[in-house]
Design a protein around this motif. Structure first.
Motif, short mmCIF file in Angstrom:
data_model
loop_
_atom_site.label_atom_id
_atom_site.label_comp_id
_atom_site.label_asym_id
_atom_site.label_seq_id
_atom_site.Cartn_x
_atom_site.Cartn_y
_atom_site.Cartn_z
N GLN A 61 0.85 -1.19 0.00
CA GLN A 61 0.00 0.00 0.00
C GLN A 61 0.88 1.24 0.00
OE1 GLN A 61 -3.53 -0.31 2.68
NE2 GLN A 61 -2.63 -2.25 3.33
N ILE A 62 0.52 2.22 -0.83
CA ILE A 62 1.35 3.41 -1.02
C ILE A 62 0.51 4.65 -0.73
CG2 ILE A 62 2.73 4.72 -2.68
CD1 ILE A 62 3.48 2.11 -3.99
N PRO A 63 0.51 5.12 0.53
CA PRO A 63 -0.34 6.25 0.89
C PRO A 63 0.25 7.63 0.58
CG PRO A 63 0.73 5.40 2.84
CD PRO A 63 1.12 4.49 1.71
N VAL A 64 1.57 7.71 0.42
CA VAL A 64 2.23 8.99 0.15
C VAL A 64 3.22 8.77 -0.99
CG1 VAL A 64 3.56 10.92 1.10
CG2 VAL A 64 2.05 9.59 2.60
N VAL A 65 3.18 9.65 -1.99
CA VAL A 65 4.03 9.49 -3.17
C VAL A 65 4.97 10.68 -3.31
CG1 VAL A 65 2.34 8.07 -4.37
CG2 VAL A 65 2.35 10.55 -4.72
N GLY A 66 6.09 10.44 -3.96
CA GLY A 66 7.03 11.50 -4.26
C GLY A 66 6.57 12.31 -5.47
N SER A 67 7.12 13.51 -5.59
CA SER A 67 6.75 14.37 -6.70
C SER A 67 7.91 15.33 -6.98
CB SER A 67 5.49 15.18 -6.38
OG SER A 67 5.79 16.21 -5.44
N SER A 68 7.76 16.11 -8.03
CA SER A 68 8.68 17.23 -8.25
C SER A 68 8.29 18.36 -7.30
CB SER A 68 8.58 17.71 -9.69
OG SER A 68 7.30 18.30 -9.91
N TRP A 69 9.19 19.35 -7.15
CA TRP A 69 8.85 20.49 -6.31
C TRP A 69 7.71 21.31 -6.91
CZ3 TRP A 69 10.01 21.20 -1.42
CH2 TRP A 69 11.04 20.42 -0.88
N ALA A 70 7.65 21.37 -8.22
CA ALA A 70 6.58 22.14 -8.86
C ALA A 70 5.22 21.49 -8.68
CB ALA A 70 6.89 22.32 -10.34
N ASP A 71 5.21 20.17 -8.52
CA ASP A 71 3.95 19.42 -8.50
C ASP A 71 3.55 18.96 -7.11
OD1 ASP A 71 1.76 18.22 -9.95
OD2 ASP A 71 2.69 16.27 -9.56
N GLU A 72 4.32 19.31 -6.09
CA GLU A 72 4.00 18.75 -4.77
C GLU A 72 2.74 19.38 -4.19
OE1 GLU A 72 6.47 18.97 -1.41
OE2 GLU A 72 6.30 21.12 -1.16
N ASP A 73 2.02 18.56 -3.42
CA ASP A 73 0.83 18.99 -2.70
C ASP A 73 0.72 18.13 -1.45
OD1 ASP A 73 -1.57 19.86 -1.74
OD2 ASP A 73 -2.76 19.29 -3.49
N PRO A 74 1.42 18.52 -0.37
CA PRO A 74 1.45 17.68 0.82
C PRO A 74 0.06 17.37 1.38
CG PRO A 74 3.16 19.34 0.94
CD PRO A 74 2.32 19.69 -0.25
N ALA A 75 -0.88 18.30 1.23
CA ALA A 75 -2.23 18.06 1.72
C ALA A 75 -2.90 16.91 0.97
CB ALA A 75 -3.08 19.32 1.60
N ASP A 76 -2.39 16.64 -0.24
CA ASP A 76 -2.91 15.54 -1.05
C ASP A 76 -1.91 14.38 -1.09
OD1 ASP A 76 -4.93 14.40 -2.65
OD2 ASP A 76 -3.83 14.92 -4.48
N SER A 77 -0.99 14.35 -0.12
CA SER A 77 -0.03 13.26 0.04
C SER A 77 0.93 13.12 -1.14
CB SER A 77 -0.76 11.92 0.29
OG SER A 77 -1.57 12.02 1.44
#
Length: 353
Positions: free
Chosen positions: A276-292
């Motif tokens: 199960q993967i509840p939090v995913v990595g992203s680029s800095w431009a695309d990050e949204d911590p409230a959306d994990s």
């Protein structure tokens, strides 16, 4: 609460009063006195990596859990108002010719509570990713002071082919064993499993490995990774949530995400248990911590009080380090949802593991 970032755990206005402004990691346990103890890695009093007083490891003590915001009340060590390095050594580097002890930094793996004691497994480095040895320290005052457990509590960096460097561990009172999961510190290996009796935690010769030999799994074998071969792991978290329910997970480097399995036993089949993967990595431009979605994420330690099959029921400590600027460099408290798959019927294992 919904899934996603709840609050910054560290940083300005949160922990800078303890000299903990820029830091990471944050593995946590409930101490014998009921307080929450969290241990952090490379820590700086200044506003970004490399600025101010550098210590590692440090620990903070407070309250909070998966359902409640964590607030720290004091630092571990002799000065409750300032987080001193938990033990003395000099941060050495090549500029001195490694003449000041040869240790660049000591990174904490995880904390373990058994009875009235807390144990800390720590990774001793000679330059980034070059693990000389790992070692175990013990606290008998709920995380305030720490004592090295001796030469037998030092583990060579090349133990188990380098798979025994970064640990997470928990105690099972039902069978009396401490179970240890481990991987390399380079984020390019799978996970192995060991166990030891609590009274022998400081004796490396008493650790037994779980391995696959002659068609079957068993203890006392050469270790075999328990995770599928495509998976490469970093920081680990391994917790007994209740009798017959364990969580194994952390930073799944091969997928740039936080991944977890909920199983009935440390020796459950990780090949057939869903990841199960509840939090995913992203680029800095695309990050949204409230959306994990978190840029340059790692860590992912499970918090006490986590519950399954409930939105926001699982608490995680998630690290983030913007390596090009040195800030953000922090630990954050997240809420997530994990399904309890510990009792679910599993599909047939096609490779008989």
């Amino acid at each position: 609460m919904l899934n996603g970032k709840a609050v910054d755990l560290t940083g300005p206005g949160r922990t800078d009063q303890f000299g903990v402004t820029a830091t990471d990691l944050g593995a946590s346990v409930v101490a014998p006195n009921g307080k929450l103890v969290s241990v952090f890695g490379d820590t700086f009093s200044g506003p970004m990596v490399g600025q101010g007083d550098w210590r590692s490891p440090v620990a903070l003590i407070g309250s909070g859990d998966a359902d409640h915001e964590i607030v720290y009340e004091r630092a571990a060590g002799p000065d409750p108002s300032y987080a001193r390095q938990l033990w003395f050594y000099i941060h050495d580097d090549a500029s001195s010719g490694w003449s000041r002890g040869g240790i660049s930094t000591v990174i904490p793996s995880d904390l373990l509570r058994v009875g009235d004691s807390i144990y800390l497994h720590a990774i001793v480095n000679h330059g980034f990713g070059n693990v000389m040895w790992t070692e175990i320290w013990r606290s008998d005052d709920s995380g305030v002071s720490w004592t090295h457990m001796g030469e037998q509590a030092k583990f060579p960096g090349n133990l188990q082919g380098g798979y025994a460097q970064c640990w997470s561990w928990d105690y099972d009172p039902d069978d009396g064993w401490v179970y240890v999961v481990a991987t390399g510190f380079q984020r390019n290996k799978g996970i192995i499993l060991m166990r030891v009796r609590p009274e022998q935690i400081g004796q490396r010769s008493q650790y037994s490995c779980w391995g696959f030999t002659n068609g079957s799994w068993g203890w006392g074998q050469q270790s075999t990774p328990i995770t599928p071969p495509a998976e490469q792991w970093g920081e680990l978290t391994f917790r007994r949530v209740s009798a017959g329910t364990w969580v194994l997970g952390g930073f799944l480097a091969s997928q740039y995400a936080l991944g977890y399995r909920v199983v009935s036993s440390p020796v459950a089949n990780m090949y057939t248990t869903p990841l199960q993967i509840p939090v995913v990595g992203s680029s800095w431009a695309d990050e949204d911590p409230a959306d994990s979605r978190v840029a340059q994420l790692y860590g992912g330690y499970l918090l006490p009080g986590s519950r399954f099959d409930v939105q926001g029921g699982v608490g995680l400590v998630v690290s983030q380090w913007r390596t090009d600027t040195g800030w953000p460099y922090r630990a954050m408290q997240f809420k997530a949802q994990l399904r309890d798959t510990s009792q679910a019927p599993l599909p047939t294992d096609p490779i008989n593991l």
